[in-house]
Design a protein around this motif. Structure first.
Motif, PDB file in Angstrom:
ATOM      1  N   LYS A  73      -4.360  -1.592 -23.830  1.00 51.22           N
ATOM      2  CA  LYS A  73      -3.282  -0.644 -23.567  1.00 51.22           C
ATOM      3  C   LYS A  73      -2.169  -1.327 -22.783  1.00 51.22           C
ATOM      4  O   LYS A  73      -2.439  -2.146 -21.907  1.00 51.22           O
ATOM      5  N   SER A  74      -0.951  -0.964 -23.081  1.00 49.90           N
ATOM      6  CA  SER A  74       0.176  -1.487 -22.318  1.00 49.90           C
ATOM      7  C   SER A  74       0.558  -0.478 -21.241  1.00 49.90           C
ATOM      8  O   SER A  74       0.062   0.653 -21.215  1.00 49.90           O
ATOM      9  N   PHE A  75       1.436  -0.890 -20.320  1.00 51.29           N
ATOM     10  CA  PHE A  75       1.958   0.027 -19.308  1.00 51.29           C
ATOM     11  C   PHE A  75       3.385  -0.361 -18.981  1.00 51.29           C
ATOM     12  O   PHE A  75       3.807  -1.504 -19.160  1.00 51.29           O
ATOM     13  N   SER A  76       4.141   0.617 -18.489  1.00 47.86           N
ATOM     14  CA  SER A  76       5.497   0.372 -18.003  1.00 47.86           C
ATOM     15  C   SER A  76       5.741   1.332 -16.852  1.00 47.86           C
ATOM     16  O   SER A  76       5.578   2.545 -17.009  1.00 47.86           O
ATOM     17  N   ALA A  90      -1.911  -6.009 -15.473  1.00 53.23           N
ATOM     18  CA  ALA A  90      -1.462  -7.403 -15.390  1.00 53.23           C
ATOM     19  C   ALA A  90      -0.044  -7.442 -15.940  1.00 53.23           C
ATOM     20  O   ALA A  90       0.175  -7.251 -17.143  1.00 53.23           O
ATOM     21  N   ALA A  91       0.921  -7.644 -15.060  1.00 50.32           N
ATOM     22  CA  ALA A  91       2.325  -7.564 -15.459  1.00 50.32           C
ATOM     23  C   ALA A  91       2.746  -8.774 -16.281  1.00 50.32           C
ATOM     24  O   ALA A  91       2.404  -9.912 -15.958  1.00 50.32           O
ATOM     25  N   PHE A 113       0.844  -1.183   0.000  1.00 51.66           N
ATOM     26  CA  PHE A 113       0.000   0.000   0.000  1.00 51.66           C
ATOM     27  C   PHE A 113       0.888   1.244   0.000  1.00 51.66           C
ATOM     28  O   PHE A 113       1.577   1.521   0.975  1.00 51.66           O
ATOM     29  N   ASP A 114       0.871   1.990  -1.106  1.00 49.20           N
ATOM     30  CA  ASP A 114       1.855   3.037  -1.352  1.00 49.20           C
ATOM     31  C   ASP A 114       1.168   4.368  -1.643  1.00 49.20           C
ATOM     32  O   ASP A 114       0.594   4.555  -2.710  1.00 49.20           O
ATOM     33  N   THR A 115       1.246   5.321  -0.695  1.00 46.66           N
ATOM     34  CA  THR A 115       0.651   6.630  -0.919  1.00 46.66           C
ATOM     35  C   THR A 115       1.539   7.539  -1.760  1.00 46.66           C
ATOM     36  O   THR A 115       1.186   8.693  -2.007  1.00 46.66           O
ATOM     37  N   GLY A 116       2.666   7.021  -2.234  1.00 43.50           N
ATOM     38  CA  GLY A 116       3.560   7.796  -3.088  1.00 43.50           C
ATOM     39  C   GLY A 116       3.397   7.493  -4.559  1.00 43.50           C
ATOM     40  O   GLY A 116       4.155   8.010  -5.391  1.00 43.50           O
ATOM     41  N   SER A 117       2.413   6.677  -4.935  1.00 41.25           N
ATOM     42  CA  SER A 117       2.123   6.376  -6.337  1.00 41.25           C
ATOM     43  C   SER A 117       0.627   6.132  -6.469  1.00 41.25           C
ATOM     44  O   SER A 117      -0.102   6.162  -5.474  1.00 41.25           O
ATOM     45  N   SER A 118       0.146   5.889  -7.692  1.00 43.77           N
ATOM     46  CA  SER A 118      -1.306   5.874  -7.900  1.00 43.77           C
ATOM     47  C   SER A 118      -1.850   4.671  -8.662  1.00 43.77           C
ATOM     48  O   SER A 118      -3.053   4.618  -8.912  1.00 43.77           O
ATOM     49  N   ASP A 119      -1.019   3.714  -9.046  1.00 47.26           N
ATOM     50  CA  ASP A 119      -1.494   2.619  -9.883  1.00 47.26           C
ATOM     51  C   ASP A 119      -1.443   1.270  -9.171  1.00 47.26           C
ATOM     52  O   ASP A 119      -0.590   1.046  -8.300  1.00 47.26           O
ATOM     53  N   LEU A 120      -2.355   0.382  -9.563  1.00 48.65           N
ATOM     54  CA  LEU A 120      -2.404  -0.987  -9.049  1.00 48.65           C
ATOM     55  C   LEU A 120      -1.921  -1.938 -10.128  1.00 48.65           C
ATOM     56  O   LEU A 120      -2.374  -1.881 -11.276  1.00 48.65           O
ATOM     57  N   PHE A 121      -0.990  -2.805  -9.773  1.00 51.41           N
ATOM     58  CA  PHE A 121      -0.588  -3.869 -10.701  1.00 51.41           C
ATOM     59  C   PHE A 121      -0.416  -5.180  -9.952  1.00 51.41           C
ATOM     60  O   PHE A 121      -0.130  -5.207  -8.749  1.00 51.41           O
ATOM     61  N   LEU A 122      -0.602  -6.277 -10.679  1.00 52.73           N
ATOM     62  CA  LEU A 122      -0.440  -7.632 -10.173  1.00 52.73           C
ATOM     63  C   LEU A 122       0.296  -8.459 -11.214  1.00 52.73           C
ATOM     64  O   LEU A 122       0.289  -8.108 -12.403  1.00 52.73           O
ATOM     65  N   PRO A 123       0.913  -9.567 -10.817  1.00 51.53           N
ATOM     66  CA  PRO A 123       1.546 -10.434 -11.811  1.00 51.53           C
ATOM     67  C   PRO A 123       0.477 -11.128 -12.653  1.00 51.53           C
ATOM     68  O   PRO A 123      -0.447 -11.747 -12.106  1.00 51.53           O
ATOM     69  N   GLY A 124       0.558 -10.985 -13.958  1.00 53.29           N
ATOM     70  CA  GLY A 124      -0.459 -11.522 -14.845  1.00 53.29           C
ATOM     71  C   GLY A 124      -0.155 -12.930 -15.323  1.00 53.29           C
ATOM     72  O   GLY A 124       0.949 -13.456 -15.151  1.00 53.29           O
ATOM     73  N   SER A 125      -1.140 -13.543 -15.964  1.00 51.16           N
ATOM     74  CA  SER A 125      -1.008 -14.931 -16.424  1.00 51.16           C
ATOM     75  C   SER A 125       0.018 -15.084 -17.533  1.00 51.16           C
ATOM     76  O   SER A 125       0.490 -16.189 -17.798  1.00 51.16           O
ATOM     77  N   GLY A 151       3.320  -4.472 -18.649  1.00 54.28           N
ATOM     78  CA  GLY A 151       2.293  -5.432 -18.998  1.00 54.28           C
ATOM     79  C   GLY A 151       1.123  -4.781 -19.685  1.00 54.28           C
ATOM     80  O   GLY A 151       1.282  -3.787 -20.401  1.00 54.28           O
ATOM     81  N   GLU A 152      -0.102  -5.320 -19.434  1.00 58.14           N
ATOM     82  CA  GLU A 152      -1.317  -4.857 -20.089  1.00 58.14           C
ATOM     83  C   GLU A 152      -2.312  -4.322 -19.063  1.00 58.14           C
ATOM     84  O   GLU A 152      -2.368  -4.795 -17.927  1.00 58.14           O
TER      85      GLU A 152
END
Length: 410
Positions: free
Chosen positions: A155-158, A190-191, A118-130, A169-170
């Motif tokens: 859409k992708s993200f980095s 999803a990473a 839980f990080d109040t210094g950033s704004s995005d949620l990511f998890l390891p994807g399939s 990931g996506e």
């Protein structure tokens, strides 16, 4: 040799702590959170490689936030002063993201549980994807295709969180639940790959959940808590933290009155993006040494990272000694006589416990100890206030009134 020191792992199942209340009263829920820390060696002396890595991660996170803010708003962030120092040749760094407070959330339909930082210094949620490669081994994998409510956004993200620490990931939409509250059509990643800093040996949580503002979201999307608010899932647009070695928790939808004493002292957020507020002053041994300092309140940071000139002024007044073995910006005091330092918000001073400020001896058997308040150029005009301070207070993040509140721990 670097050694990982972890606190005892507590059960991470979602825990409801608020009993039903009369109609009209706000009801919140809490989950227990656990800390993972690795800033010391096996002999309890400070691991300077890990310390520098943690600072590098903080710099990278701030830089990414500034870049994303400008992309999302078309304006340079008011606190972005640029000029962040680059890592010097030969300076050893470890790709280590293991300074974190983590707990449980669930995603999808049917719901699947994951642990996140839980990080109040950033704004995005990511998890390891399939589709993640072997870098995600040891983590619980999220398979969007197994959820009837997931939607591929195409859409992708980095994301960059530290020296060579990246996640890519996506992007998807799905239902995300925390402490019994659900955010529908929540954007998350999803990473497909984790760098070494996010692999299970270094990063015990499955993923990361940012809790700052949308303007620094790399997805350009509402963070989870703001989605809970806009969905009407929580009636009180506040989340609160107790970051302590005992009974640590994240409270969603208000604050847990059993964990703090007295009233909150509030400071308004100056620039939405990070949780950036005005710090009235910094006191050392009872004397005001610095005034009118901007600061971001960051649960994803362990240290307090100040502007180098500010920190130099502070330690010159307190008799701190530069730590040449660590590099510029790190200071020591005799282990037996650490100074009293307090930070003032909203007109009230909150002391930093000596046990939190003192990170440990410079080396095994040394009588000099390293301070957890360091001076580093992060390319910003603010300080980063992390766990060294936050573990001594109860902290409320008020989205509705865009302010941060501090109270004394009960």
């Amino acid at each position: 040799m670097r050694f990982t020191l972890a606190t005892s792992i507590v059960a991470l199942a979602v825990l409801a702590v608020a009993a039903p209340q009369p109609t009209g009263q706000r009801i919140g829920m809490a989950i227990p959170i656990t800390k993972r820390s690795s800033l010391v060696n096996a002999d309890k002396s400070v691991d300077f490689d890990a310390l520098k890595s943690h600072v590098a991660a903080g710099k990278a996170k701030i830089r990414q936030g500034f870049t994303t803010y400008e992309k999302n708003t078309g304006m340079k962030h008011p606190s972005d002063v640029g000029g962040v120092e680059r890592r010097g040749a030969g300076e050893p760094l470890t790709d280590d993201q293991s300074q974190l407070w983590y707990g449980s959330i669930s995603v999808g339909t049917p719901a699947q549980s994951f642990t996140v930082d839980f990080d109040t210094g950033s704004s995005d949620l990511f998890l390891p994807g399939s589709r993640c490669d072997s870098s995600c081994k040891g983590h619980t994998i999220w398979d969007p295709s197994s959820s009837s409510t997931s939607k591929d956004l195409g859409k992708s993200f980095s994301l960059a969180y530290g020296d060579k620490s990246t996640v890519s990931g996506e992007q998807y939409n799905d239902t995300v639940s925390i402490a019994g509250f659900s955010a529908t059509t929540q954007t998350l990643g999803a990473a497909n790959t984790y760098s070494s800093g996010f692999q299970s040996s270094q990063f015990p949580a499955d993923g990361l959940m940012g809790m700052a503002f949308q303007s620094i979201s790399s997805y350009g999307a509402s963070p989870v808590f703001q989605t809970l608010v806009s969905d009407g899932s929580v009636s009180d647009p506040v989340f609160s933290f107790k970051l302590s070695s005992s009974g640590a928790e994240l409270y969603i939808g208000g604050s847990n009155s059993a964990l703090y004493a007295g009233d909150f002292t509030y400071s308004l957020v100056m620039h939405q993006g990070f949780w950036e507020v005005k710090m009235d002053n910094v006191k050392g041994n009872g004397e005001t040494i610095l005034t009118n300092v901007n600061a971001i309140i960051d649960t994803g940071a362990t240290l307090i990272i100040g502007i180098p000139s500010d920190v130099s002024t502070l330690y010159n007044a307190l008799g701190g000694t530069a730590a040449p073995s660590a590099g510029q910006g790190y200071y020591t005091f005799p282990c037996s006589s650490f100074p009293s330092i307090s930070l003032t918000f909203g007109g009230k001073s909150f002391p930093i416990a000596a046990s939190a400020l003192n990170l440990g001896p410079v080396s095994s058997g040394s009588s000099d100890c390293v301070s957890g308040l360091v001076g580093q150029d992060t390319g910003s005009s603010f300080w980063t206030v992390g766990d060294v301070f936050l573990q001594g207070v109860y902290t409320a993040f008020d989205v509705g009134n865009t302010q941060v509140g501090f109270a004394k721990l009960a």
